[in-house]
Design a protein around this motif. Structure first.
Motif, PDB file in Angstrom:
ATOM      1  N   LYS A  37      45.535  46.777  51.546  1.00 54.33           N
ATOM      2  CA  LYS A  37      44.236  46.665  50.316  1.00 54.33           C
ATOM      3  C   LYS A  37      44.388  47.887  49.437  1.00 54.33           C
ATOM      4  O   LYS A  37      44.258  47.167  47.835  1.00 54.33           O
ATOM      5  CB  LYS A  37      43.177  45.887  51.631  1.00 54.33           C
ATOM      6  CG  LYS A  37      42.453  45.342  50.621  1.00 54.33           C
ATOM      7  CD  LYS A  37      40.727  45.516  50.826  1.00 54.33           C
ATOM      8  CE  LYS A  37      39.339  44.806  50.298  1.00 54.33           C
ATOM      9  NZ  LYS A  37      38.432  43.905  50.527  1.00 54.33           N
ATOM     10  N   LYS A  38      44.427  48.816  49.787  1.00 53.67           N
ATOM     11  CA  LYS A  38      44.089  50.110  48.094  1.00 53.67           C
ATOM     12  C   LYS A  38      44.685  50.040  47.604  1.00 53.67           C
ATOM     13  O   LYS A  38      45.370  50.261  46.514  1.00 53.67           O
ATOM     14  CB  LYS A  38      43.204  50.998  48.975  1.00 53.67           C
ATOM     15  CG  LYS A  38      43.043  51.639  48.257  1.00 53.67           C
ATOM     16  CD  LYS A  38      40.806  52.092  47.690  1.00 53.67           C
ATOM     17  CE  LYS A  38      40.697  53.190  46.803  1.00 53.67           C
ATOM     18  NZ  LYS A  38      40.036  52.634  46.164  1.00 53.67           N
ATOM     19  N   ARG A  40      47.202  47.977  47.452  1.00 54.05           N
ATOM     20  CA  ARG A  40      47.538  47.030  46.299  1.00 54.05           C
ATOM     21  C   ARG A  40      46.636  47.198  45.274  1.00 54.05           C
ATOM     22  O   ARG A  40      46.857  46.679  43.755  1.00 54.05           O
ATOM     23  CB  ARG A  40      47.499  45.810  46.784  1.00 54.05           C
ATOM     24  CG  ARG A  40      48.081  44.397  46.663  1.00 54.05           C
ATOM     25  CD  ARG A  40      48.128  42.821  47.102  1.00 54.05           C
ATOM     26  NE  ARG A  40      48.151  43.175  48.629  1.00 54.05           N
ATOM     27  CZ  ARG A  40      46.670  42.709  49.415  1.00 54.05           C
ATOM     28  NH1 ARG A  40      45.348  42.471  49.104  1.00 54.05           N
ATOM     29  NH2 ARG A  40      47.038  42.882  50.483  1.00 54.05           N
ATOM     30  N   GLU A  41      45.185  47.321  45.276  1.00 50.84           N
ATOM     31  CA  GLU A  41      44.355  47.187  44.290  1.00 50.84           C
ATOM     32  C   GLU A  41      44.514  48.368  43.171  1.00 50.84           C
ATOM     33  O   GLU A  41      44.314  48.093  42.321  1.00 50.84           O
ATOM     34  CB  GLU A  41      42.774  47.666  45.043  1.00 50.84           C
ATOM     35  CG  GLU A  41      42.511  46.732  45.828  1.00 50.84           C
ATOM     36  CD  GLU A  41      41.047  46.827  46.284  1.00 50.84           C
ATOM     37  OE1 GLU A  41      40.452  47.837  46.236  1.00 50.84           O
ATOM     38  OE2 GLU A  41      40.023  45.950  46.649  1.00 50.84           O
ATOM     39  N   LEU A  42      45.386  49.142  43.520  1.00 45.66           N
ATOM     40  CA  LEU A  42      45.678  50.511  42.936  1.00 45.66           C
ATOM     41  C   LEU A  42      46.669  49.962  42.131  1.00 45.66           C
ATOM     42  O   LEU A  42      46.635  50.609  40.559  1.00 45.66           O
ATOM     43  CB  LEU A  42      45.820  52.534  43.215  1.00 45.66           C
ATOM     44  CG  LEU A  42      44.752  52.279  43.964  1.00 45.66           C
ATOM     45  CD1 LEU A  42      45.036  53.238  44.820  1.00 45.66           C
ATOM     46  CD2 LEU A  42      44.013  52.693  42.806  1.00 45.66           C
ATOM     47  N   SER A  43      48.094  49.736  42.752  1.00 46.33           N
ATOM     48  CA  SER A  43      48.661  49.254  42.051  1.00 46.33           C
ATOM     49  C   SER A  43      48.996  48.467  41.182  1.00 46.33           C
ATOM     50  O   SER A  43      49.029  48.027  39.725  1.00 46.33           O
ATOM     51  CB  SER A  43      49.796  48.354  43.537  1.00 46.33           C
ATOM     52  OG  SER A  43      50.185  49.719  44.197  1.00 46.33           O
ATOM     53  N   LYS A  44      47.536  47.701  41.150  1.00 46.49           N
ATOM     54  CA  LYS A  44      47.268  46.167  40.378  1.00 46.49           C
ATOM     55  C   LYS A  44      46.804  47.035  38.846  1.00 46.49           C
ATOM     56  O   LYS A  44      47.551  47.015  37.846  1.00 46.49           O
ATOM     57  CB  LYS A  44      46.882  45.693  40.706  1.00 46.49           C
ATOM     58  CG  LYS A  44      46.570  44.168  39.698  1.00 46.49           C
ATOM     59  CD  LYS A  44      45.846  43.326  40.458  1.00 46.49           C
ATOM     60  CE  LYS A  44      45.425  42.362  39.418  1.00 46.49           C
ATOM     61  NZ  LYS A  44      44.807  40.731  40.137  1.00 46.49           N
ATOM     62  N   GLU A  45      45.921  47.745  39.501  1.00 46.07           N
ATOM     63  CA  GLU A  45      45.641  48.846  38.130  1.00 46.07           C
ATOM     64  C   GLU A  45      46.789  49.452  37.921  1.00 46.07           C
ATOM     65  O   GLU A  45      46.463  50.156  35.934  1.00 46.07           O
ATOM     66  CB  GLU A  45      44.029  49.282  39.050  1.00 46.07           C
ATOM     67  CG  GLU A  45      43.565  50.601  37.459  1.00 46.07           C
ATOM     68  CD  GLU A  45      42.071  51.140  38.131  1.00 46.07           C
ATOM     69  OE1 GLU A  45      41.382  51.522  37.277  1.00 46.07           O
ATOM     70  OE2 GLU A  45      41.536  51.028  39.622  1.00 46.07           O
ATOM     71  N   GLU A  48      48.913  47.578  35.259  1.00 49.49           N
ATOM     72  CA  GLU A  48      47.695  47.136  33.848  1.00 49.49           C
ATOM     73  C   GLU A  48      47.650  48.230  32.821  1.00 49.49           C
ATOM     74  O   GLU A  48      47.218  48.362  31.616  1.00 49.49           O
ATOM     75  CB  GLU A  48      46.321  47.193  34.112  1.00 49.49           C
ATOM     76  CG  GLU A  48      46.176  45.283  35.360  1.00 49.49           C
ATOM     77  CD  GLU A  48      44.761  45.399  35.393  1.00 49.49           C
ATOM     78  OE1 GLU A  48      43.949  45.263  35.594  1.00 49.49           O
ATOM     79  OE2 GLU A  48      44.911  43.813  36.110  1.00 49.49           O
ATOM     80  N   GLU A 114      44.793  35.405  35.389  1.00 50.34           N
ATOM     81  CA  GLU A 114      45.784  34.832  36.386  1.00 50.34           C
ATOM     82  C   GLU A 114      45.965  34.200  37.366  1.00 50.34           C
ATOM     83  O   GLU A 114      47.268  33.722  37.439  1.00 50.34           O
ATOM     84  CB  GLU A 114      45.478  36.467  37.339  1.00 50.34           C
ATOM     85  CG  GLU A 114      45.367  37.665  36.803  1.00 50.34           C
ATOM     86  CD  GLU A 114      46.900  38.025  36.244  1.00 50.34           C
ATOM     87  OE1 GLU A 114      48.216  38.087  36.649  1.00 50.34           O
ATOM     88  OE2 GLU A 114      46.983  39.079  35.276  1.00 50.34           O
TER      89      GLU A 114
END
Length: 136
Positions: A37-38, A40-45, A48, A114
């Motif tokens: 989960k963490k 995925r969140e960091l990868s998305k940020e 961006e 999104e």
């Protein structure tokens, strides 16, 4: 653009770049990789921020070149001053365009961007014209 506004923009972009570098380091941490989960969140940020950071690098280069050219203008070489004057105007124009583009990138995204949407258009009252419009 005033120098104060440009300085504020550079400050914001420096913070974005620092956050980008921080996330890059975190993504290499095995503990973060293990936490899906963490990660995925960091990868998305990170994804961006990549576009902003990549657009910021040329702006930093142009800004540095402008500073160097302004230092040359303070020298005694008249021939060099004439060349730098022409280049300086062009660089300032480039810097303005890059800064405007980056300002647009820094606008917060809508959380609904999104999500997918389906729109169905049907012919209503209006006869053949409505049907032609809907088919187009």
């Amino acid at each position: 653009m005033s120098d104060n506004n440009f300085a504020e923009l550079l400050e914001k972009l420096d913070k974005v770049e620092a956050r980008y570098n921080e996330i890059t380091q975190k993504l290499a941490d095995p503990n973060i990789i293990a936490n899906n989960k963490k990660f995925r969140e960091l990868s998305k940020e990170h994804n961006e921020l990549t576009e902003i950071v990549e657009a910021y690098k040329p702006l930093k280069e142009v800004t540095q070149q402008i500073k160097e050219d302004e230092e040359i203008l303070e020298s005694d070489d008249e021939e060099l001053k004439a060349l730098v004057n022409d280049e300086l105007d062009e660089l300032k124009e480039q810097r303005e365009k890059m800064a405007q583009n980056l300002r647009t990138m820094l606008v917060p995204k809508d959380p609904n961007d999104e999500k997918n949407t389906i729109v169905e258009i049907r012919a209503g009252t209006g006869g053949d014209e409505a049907a032609l419009f809907a088919s187009d």
